[in-house]
Structure formats: structure tokens, C-alpha cells
Design a protein around this motif. Sequence first.
Motif, PDB file in Angstrom:
ATOM      1  N   GLU A 147       4.472  -1.960   4.065  1.00  0.00           N
ATOM      2  CA  GLU A 147       3.011  -1.897   4.109  1.00  0.00           C
ATOM      3  C   GLU A 147       2.495  -2.932   5.086  1.00  0.00           C
ATOM      4  N   ASN A 148       1.589  -2.502   5.936  1.00  0.00           N
ATOM      5  CA  ASN A 148       1.015  -3.364   6.950  1.00  0.00           C
ATOM      6  C   ASN A 148      -0.495  -3.159   6.916  1.00  0.00           C
ATOM      7  N   ALA A 149      -1.229  -4.163   6.471  1.00  0.00           N
ATOM      8  CA  ALA A 149      -2.670  -4.042   6.289  1.00  0.00           C
ATOM      9  C   ALA A 149      -3.418  -3.865   7.595  1.00  0.00           C
ATOM     10  N   THR A 150      -2.910  -4.401   8.687  1.00  0.00           N
ATOM     11  CA  THR A 150      -3.655  -4.363   9.944  1.00  0.00           C
ATOM     12  C   THR A 150      -3.413  -3.105  10.776  1.00  0.00           C
ATOM     13  N   SER A 151      -2.204  -2.521  10.727  1.00  0.00           N
ATOM     14  CA  SER A 151      -1.945  -1.380  11.600  1.00  0.00           C
ATOM     15  C   SER A 151      -1.308  -0.188  10.887  1.00  0.00           C
ATOM     16  N   GLY A 152      -1.399  -0.109   9.589  1.00  0.00           N
ATOM     17  CA  GLY A 152      -0.844   1.023   8.852  1.00  0.00           C
ATOM     18  C   GLY A 152       0.614   0.807   8.470  1.00  0.00           C
ATOM     19  N   ASP A 153       1.075   1.623   7.538  1.00  0.00           N
ATOM     20  CA  ASP A 153       2.444   1.513   7.042  1.00  0.00           C
ATOM     21  C   ASP A 153       3.453   1.888   8.120  1.00  0.00           C
TER      22      ASP A 153
END
Length: 172
Positions: free
Chosen positions: A21-27
Motif C-alpha cells: 500500500e502506497n498512500a501517495t501513488s496507489g498500491d
Amino acid sequence: MVNDTIVAVRGYAGGNPKVYENATSGDVTTVNLGVTPRYFSRETNRFEDGNTIWYTVRARGTLGRNIQTSVTTGTPLLVRGRLDMREWTGKDGSTMRGLTIFADAVGVELTTGRASFVKVRPDPGAETNGGSAGAVNSADTAAGESTPGDSRWLTENGDPSESMPGLSLIHI
């Protein structure tokens, strides 16, 4: 970019996909891909395996979600994308390097088996309301059109597992 190295490789998934999971650029979905070349040895007069090269395949969005639900350990894959050398610091503090393919296309390699394709259409509200992204939405199908998952499709087209030994059809 003009100087990117675009590759197409054929190999086998070395494990199940992982989603980060990456909050800034999507999973981001990753899966390791092992590629073992074969060559003919004149000394032994037979084919032999070369050294396995491991790639990390990275994908985002719909491609990443489809990899997550379609690929398992040992799946034969064809992967196309941008090749990059990535560096990171290992647990012992040493500099590690690895080959990464930023995939723009991934498919199942069919010389070793059969696959069944199911087209998925994203739910229009999936990204905002927590719906099931990638689910077949009855509103997206034409009036009277059946989809591979429903019983009407099976009645019209027959059970695909009858013509494809080894294929298991799962009804949800």
C-alpha cells in the motif's frame, strides 16, 4: 523516455504476488519472475539449464489488481515492460542490486497449459466508496447479455471445464 530499455521475458512466478500500500501513488503489486535459459550442449548431446535470472515485476492499477488475483507460485508468465536496475540497503548494511521490470503487460504463457479469460469491468464507484474493483457489474452488460460467471452463460455456452480437462469452474 527515449533511452528506456523495454524487454519481454518469459518465465515462472517464484511466489505469490505481494501488494504494497502506497498512500501517495496507489498500491503496487510485485511478483518475482524466474527465467532459466536452456541451451543445447554438444558435449552431452542434450539440452541443459543455464543460470536462473530473477526479476521483480512491479505493476499498478488494474494490471496490479489482476496480477494479484490471477497469478500464483509457478504460473508461467510473459511480461513486457521497462527494465531497471534497483539498489537498496540490505539488513546487514550492504548494497543490494536487482533487476526490476515495470510491467505494462502481463499474460499467461500458453505453451505449458490452458487458461480461461474473464473480462472484468471496474465498478464505477469502486475507487471512492470501497466497492469491489474489477468486479463484473450487471449495469455494464448489455440488456440480456450473459457473463461467464452467471448460470445463463453456462446454459448458453456449456461448462468450459467439459472441453478443457483440468479446468475448474468456481461459482461465486
